[in-house]
Design a protein around this motif. Structure first.
Motif, mmCIF file in Angstrom:
data_model
loop_
_atom_site.group_PDB
_atom_site.id
_atom_site.type_symbol
_atom_site.label_atom_id
_atom_site.label_comp_id
_atom_site.label_asym_id
_atom_site.label_seq_id
_atom_site.Cartn_x
_atom_site.Cartn_y
_atom_site.Cartn_z
ATOM 1 N N GLY A 47 10.745 23.010 -50.975
ATOM 2 C CA GLY A 47 11.891 23.902 -50.418
ATOM 3 C C GLY A 47 12.974 23.002 -49.874
ATOM 4 N N LEU A 48 12.669 21.859 -49.217
ATOM 5 C CA LEU A 48 13.963 20.926 -48.809
ATOM 6 C C LEU A 48 14.549 20.366 -50.023
ATOM 7 N N ASN A 49 13.843 19.890 -50.754
ATOM 8 C CA ASN A 49 14.334 19.257 -52.261
ATOM 9 C C ASN A 49 15.244 20.297 -52.736
ATOM 10 N N THR A 50 14.616 21.380 -52.887
ATOM 11 C CA THR A 50 15.587 22.592 -53.691
ATOM 12 C C THR A 50 16.863 22.926 -52.874
ATOM 13 N N LEU A 51 16.700 23.058 -51.499
ATOM 14 C CA LEU A 51 17.728 23.247 -50.422
ATOM 15 C C LEU A 51 18.711 22.281 -50.395
ATOM 16 N N PHE A 52 18.541 21.187 -50.424
ATOM 17 C CA PHE A 52 19.504 19.827 -50.530
ATOM 18 C C PHE A 52 19.756 19.168 -51.859
ATOM 19 N N ASN A 53 19.219 19.761 -52.819
ATOM 20 C CA ASN A 53 19.247 19.213 -54.177
ATOM 21 C C ASN A 53 19.175 17.876 -54.459
ATOM 22 N N THR A 54 17.859 17.555 -54.027
ATOM 23 C CA THR A 54 17.490 16.063 -54.047
ATOM 24 C C THR A 54 15.991 16.014 -54.446
#
Length: 87
Positions: A47-54
């Motif tokens: 979720g964090l990687n998707t949210l921040f596109n990283t």
């Protein structure tokens, strides 16, 4: 002698508030982050990687991030004390 002991007690209380309480807050938040990484770690990092596109966030970073946020958040706590006058 009594005033000296009062002074030492005051210094100890201030040191406890400044040093010990944030230390305890950090480790409690670290423990919470560790439990979070065990339970929902993969979903949280995705979720964090998707949210921040990283692809920066990994499962092993959760406890230290939680501890850092818990330590910083400890300085934004506030308490209110209300006194009422009783007749």
């Amino acid at each position: 002698m009594k005033t000296f002991l009062t002074l030492i007690g005051g210094i100890t209380a201030i040191a406890g508030c400044v040093i010990i309480i944030p230390f305890i807050s950090f480790w409690l938040a670290y423990f919470g982050g560790w439990i979070c990484s065990l339970v929902i770690g993969n979903a949280l990092t995705e979720g964090l990687n998707t949210l921040f596109n990283t692809t920066y966030f990994t499962k092993d970073m959760i406890p230290i991030c939680a501890a850092t946020l818990g330590w910083i958040g400890g300085y934004f706590k506030s308490t209110s004390v209300k006194r009422t006058k009783e007749n």
